[in-house]
Scaffold this motif. Structure first.
Motif: not given
Length: 326
Positions: A24-32, A93-98, A197-203
């Protein structure tokens, strides 16, 4: 553009949701790159199904070698210009990578990190609650802050780095607390990092992680990891952070000591050895104004004797549980 490394071990109940967060990332150019570390449940099959559904997902199966080995394999296989990590039972979050990528570009730095949530049972708390704005840190500033558990967190997740930042990073295989072991390498390779400072990751701390509160010999790896981290800082920044190094090493001793609360007789010799190390190094640490109150009280209780520390730790746990219920 982005390689995301996700080590997986017996996490079939959570990995699909984690993978969907990445899809669901807003950046599409990735590999997992999902590394199945010899799972004995349905993790491998679930990953293969995800790879069939999305060509950007690559699955590597290996015999069980541990988290460090899985991360090292993911690093070797990564093809992206930038690298990020996500653990298979956490959420992003969806904007984590972006946002991490844009932070690198805007700050003109090769490494970025974000705030994150620590989720345990029904409780959720922000890792750095007082962080209000983005800030750029030099490697020296970041290491100095790290010694007092300030920004950045030691974890490799919640960060995005240019490929060359990870070029010399090798996680110690057969060793836990690998993030603490390698964080100085990341910071010094980057030379500069930006924190947002925005929390983009849930550990997420799993409810069934009972071993977190039990002693195993592997828990001693934490002291070794902190020793390695502080020795690197001392070598790279000689004479500049001695007080912080003393404090961080003391914190490692105190952290391992908590696993010996009400310990059986066969472990008391090791408990006593830890307490002797605390007492031997207490004086210069107690003189520090920046020493957190919790550390100060823990040191004083150990100086009074094992039963005092045990009572203190049990009281703190009781207060924590009451806060969670509220």
């Amino acid at each position: 553009m982005i390689s995301i490394v996700m080590p997986c071990y017996n996490c079939e109940t959570s990995l699909v949701r984690t993978a969907e967060c990445i899809r669901a990332q807003t950046v599409a150019d990735w590999e997992l790159i999902a590394v199945d570390d010899g799972s004995s449940d349905g993790t491998g099959a679930a990953l293969d199904a995800l790879a069939r559904a999305d060509a950007r997902i690559r699955v590597i199966h290996q015999e069980n070698k541990g988290l460090s080995a899985a991360r090292n394999l993911g690093l070797r296989e990564a093809r992206g210009a930038y690298l990020a990590f996500v653990d298979a039972d956490d959420y992003v979050e969806p904007q984590y990578i972006e946002k991490l990528y844009q932070a690198c570009l805007q700050g003109q730095v090769p490494l970025s990190c974000c705030n994150h949530w620590i989720c345990e049972a029904s409780a959720r708390r922000l890792r750095f609650p007082n962080a209000k704005s983005a800030a750029v840190y030099t490697a020296e500033e970041a290491c100095a802050s790290l010694l007092y558990h300030g920004i950045p967190d030691v974890s490799v997740w919640g960060k995005l780095g240019r490929r060359d930042v990870f070029a010399s990073v090798h996680y110690p295989e057969g060793h836990i607390y690998e993030d603490t072991y390698c964080i100085v390498d990341l910071l010094t390779n980057a030379q500069k990092m930006v924190f947002i400072p925005e929390a983009l990751y849930d550990y997420r701390i799993r409810d069934d992680s009972l071993s977190r509160d039990c002693f195993t010999e592997a828990k001693l790896d934490f002291i070794d990891s902190v020793d390695h981290m502080t020795e690197e800082i001392a070598q790279i920044f000689p004479g500049k952070m001695e007080a912080g190094i003393q404090r961080r090493k003391m914190h490692a001793l105190l952290s391992v000591r908590r696993y010996f609360v009400d310990c059986p007789a066969q472990r008391q010799a090791l408990r006593d050895k830890l307490e002797q190390a605390v007492k031997a190094n207490a004086a210069p640490v107690l003189r520090q104004r920046a020493l957190p109150t919790r550390d100060r009280v823990a040191i004083r209780s150990i100086q009074l004797g094992p039963r005092w520390y045990d009572r203190l730790w049990k009281l703190l746990n009781l207060m924590k549980k009451r806060c969670v219920r509220k």
